[in-house]
Motif scaffolding. Structure first.
Motif, PDB file in Angstrom:
ATOM      1  N   GLN A  33    -112.535  31.975  12.387  1.00 60.03           N
ATOM      2  CA  GLN A  33    -111.176  32.369  12.287  1.00 60.03           C
ATOM      3  C   GLN A  33    -111.020  31.455  11.156  1.00 60.03           C
ATOM      4  N   ARG A  34    -111.275  30.300  10.944  1.00 59.70           N
ATOM      5  CA  ARG A  34    -110.616  29.465   9.721  1.00 59.70           C
ATOM      6  C   ARG A  34    -111.489  29.639   8.534  1.00 59.70           C
ATOM      7  N   HIS A  36    -114.180  32.251   7.999  1.00 61.25           N
ATOM      8  CA  HIS A  36    -114.298  33.489   7.876  1.00 61.25           C
ATOM      9  C   HIS A  36    -115.970  33.638   7.287  1.00 61.25           C
TER      10      HIS A  36
END
Length: 64
Positions: A33-34, A36
């Motif tokens: 999420q952070r 990618h």
């Protein structure tokens, strides 16, 4: 090379004890999420490297 043991030791529970799978999923999800990165890239990190990147990401989030 010594031969393999014929079976578990008496009284041994067997199986592999290691890092909890739930924790691996949490770390991979957060890093994905952070930063990618792909699932493949994240799963190719060894445990130590994944934990180092996770700590770095969380540290950066605390300072911003």
């Amino acid at each position: 090379m010594p031969p393999l043991c014929p079976g578990p030791r008496p009284g041994a529970a067997g199986g592999i004890l290691g890092y909890p799978l739930t924790r691996v999923y949490q770390e991979v999800a957060l890093l994905g999420q952070r930063v990618h990165w792909t699932h493949h890239e994240l799963m190719n990190l060894d445990h130590t490297e994944r934990r180092r990147w996770l700590a770095t990401v969380l540290e950066l989030e605390e300072t911003t």
